[in-house]
Design an enzyme around this catalytic site. Structure first.
Site, PDB file in Angstrom:
ATOM      1  N   HIS A  72       0.796  -1.181   0.012  1.00  0.00           N
ATOM      2  CA  HIS A  72       0.013   0.121   0.115  1.00  0.00           C
ATOM      3  C   HIS A  72       0.808   1.303   0.117  1.00  0.00           C
ATOM      4  CE1 HIS A  72      -3.148  -2.647   2.118  1.00  0.00           C
ATOM      5  NE2 HIS A  72      -3.657  -2.454   0.972  1.00  0.00           N
TER       6      HIS A  72
ATOM      7  N   LYS B   4     -16.318  -7.008   5.651  1.00  0.00           N
ATOM      8  CA  LYS B   4     -15.128  -7.545   5.568  1.00  0.00           C
ATOM      9  C   LYS B   4     -14.555  -7.822   6.999  1.00  0.00           C
ATOM     10  CE  LYS B   4     -13.000  -5.891   1.299  1.00  0.00           C
ATOM     11  NZ  LYS B   4     -11.844  -5.240   0.598  1.00  0.00           N
TER      12      LYS B   4
ATOM     13  N   ARG C 115      -1.707  -6.299  -8.543  1.00  0.00           N
ATOM     14  CA  ARG C 115      -0.633  -7.291  -7.990  1.00  0.00           C
ATOM     15  C   ARG C 115      -0.604  -8.321  -9.022  1.00  0.00           C
ATOM     16  NH1 ARG C 115      -2.671  -8.700  -2.192  1.00  0.00           N
ATOM     17  NH2 ARG C 115      -4.467  -8.668  -3.402  1.00  0.00           N
TER      18      ARG C 115
ATOM     19  N   SER D 253      -2.985  -8.021   2.978  1.00  0.00           N
ATOM     20  CA  SER D 253      -3.338  -7.725   4.467  1.00  0.00           C
ATOM     21  C   SER D 253      -3.716  -9.183   4.987  1.00  0.00           C
ATOM     22  CB  SER D 253      -4.249  -6.716   4.672  1.00  0.00           C
ATOM     23  OG  SER D 253      -3.707  -5.677   4.218  1.00  0.00           O
TER      24      SER D 253
END
Length: 165
Positions: free
Chosen positions: A19, A43, A97, A135
């Site tokens: 990030h 989430k 990514r 994460s």
């Protein structure tokens, strides 16, 4: 000349070096970069909204000079495009990514352009050294007692370790 306002949205639970790489690079492209911290309780974040905002502010404070942008960190709980419009955003910044990221982001760009075709989305490819960092995976490594220093800004490491101790 029109001020270029960028928005880098995410949950940032927690913020990773991937990030911060995107933030650092995006700050060179805009005059003002808003880091939008999504509340998104679906989430089920490990960190509270306030904790995530503070971690991002600490991580951004660690940056060297050189960015042209003013950087602010702001939570939001409404539709991304509504938040972007409120902030005068001209560009949404997203990090990629892998190909799987692109497929999801491609759909999001299409929907967002229906909502407001004046706001462009710009993709920044993750630096190869950060492409595997997610994460979710970093939290799993921390939960199981693994070494996480290579994945997180230094100010975030003790905060994640404390969550699992």
């Amino acid at each position: 000349m029109t001020k270029i306002v960028g928005l880098y949205p995410g949950t940032f639970d927690p913020i990773t070096k991937g990030h911060t790489d995107i933030i650092r690079r995006a700050a060179k492209l805009v005059d003002h970069l808003v880091i939008g911290v999504a509340i998104n309780e679906q989430k089920r974040p490990l960190f509270s909204l306030d904790e995530r905002v503070d971690m991002i502010k600490d991580a951004v404070a660690e940056f060297d000079e050189g960015a042209r942008a003013a950087v602010t960190v702001e939570p939001f709980d409404d539709l991304l495009m509504s938040f972007a419009e409120k902030k005068g955003v001209t560009m949404i910044i997203r990090g990629l990514r892998a190909v799987s990221d692109f497929e999801y982001e491609f759909q999001m760009v299409g929907m967002n352009s229906f909502l407001n075709d004046e706001i462009e989305t710009v993709f920044l490819m993750a630096d190869p050294q950060y492409q595997a960092i997610a994460s979710k995976l970093v939290k799993e490594i921390a939960r199981l007692g693994g070494k996480i220093d290579d994945f997180l800004p230094p100010s975030v490491v003790p905060k994640l370790i404390a969550k699992y101790s």
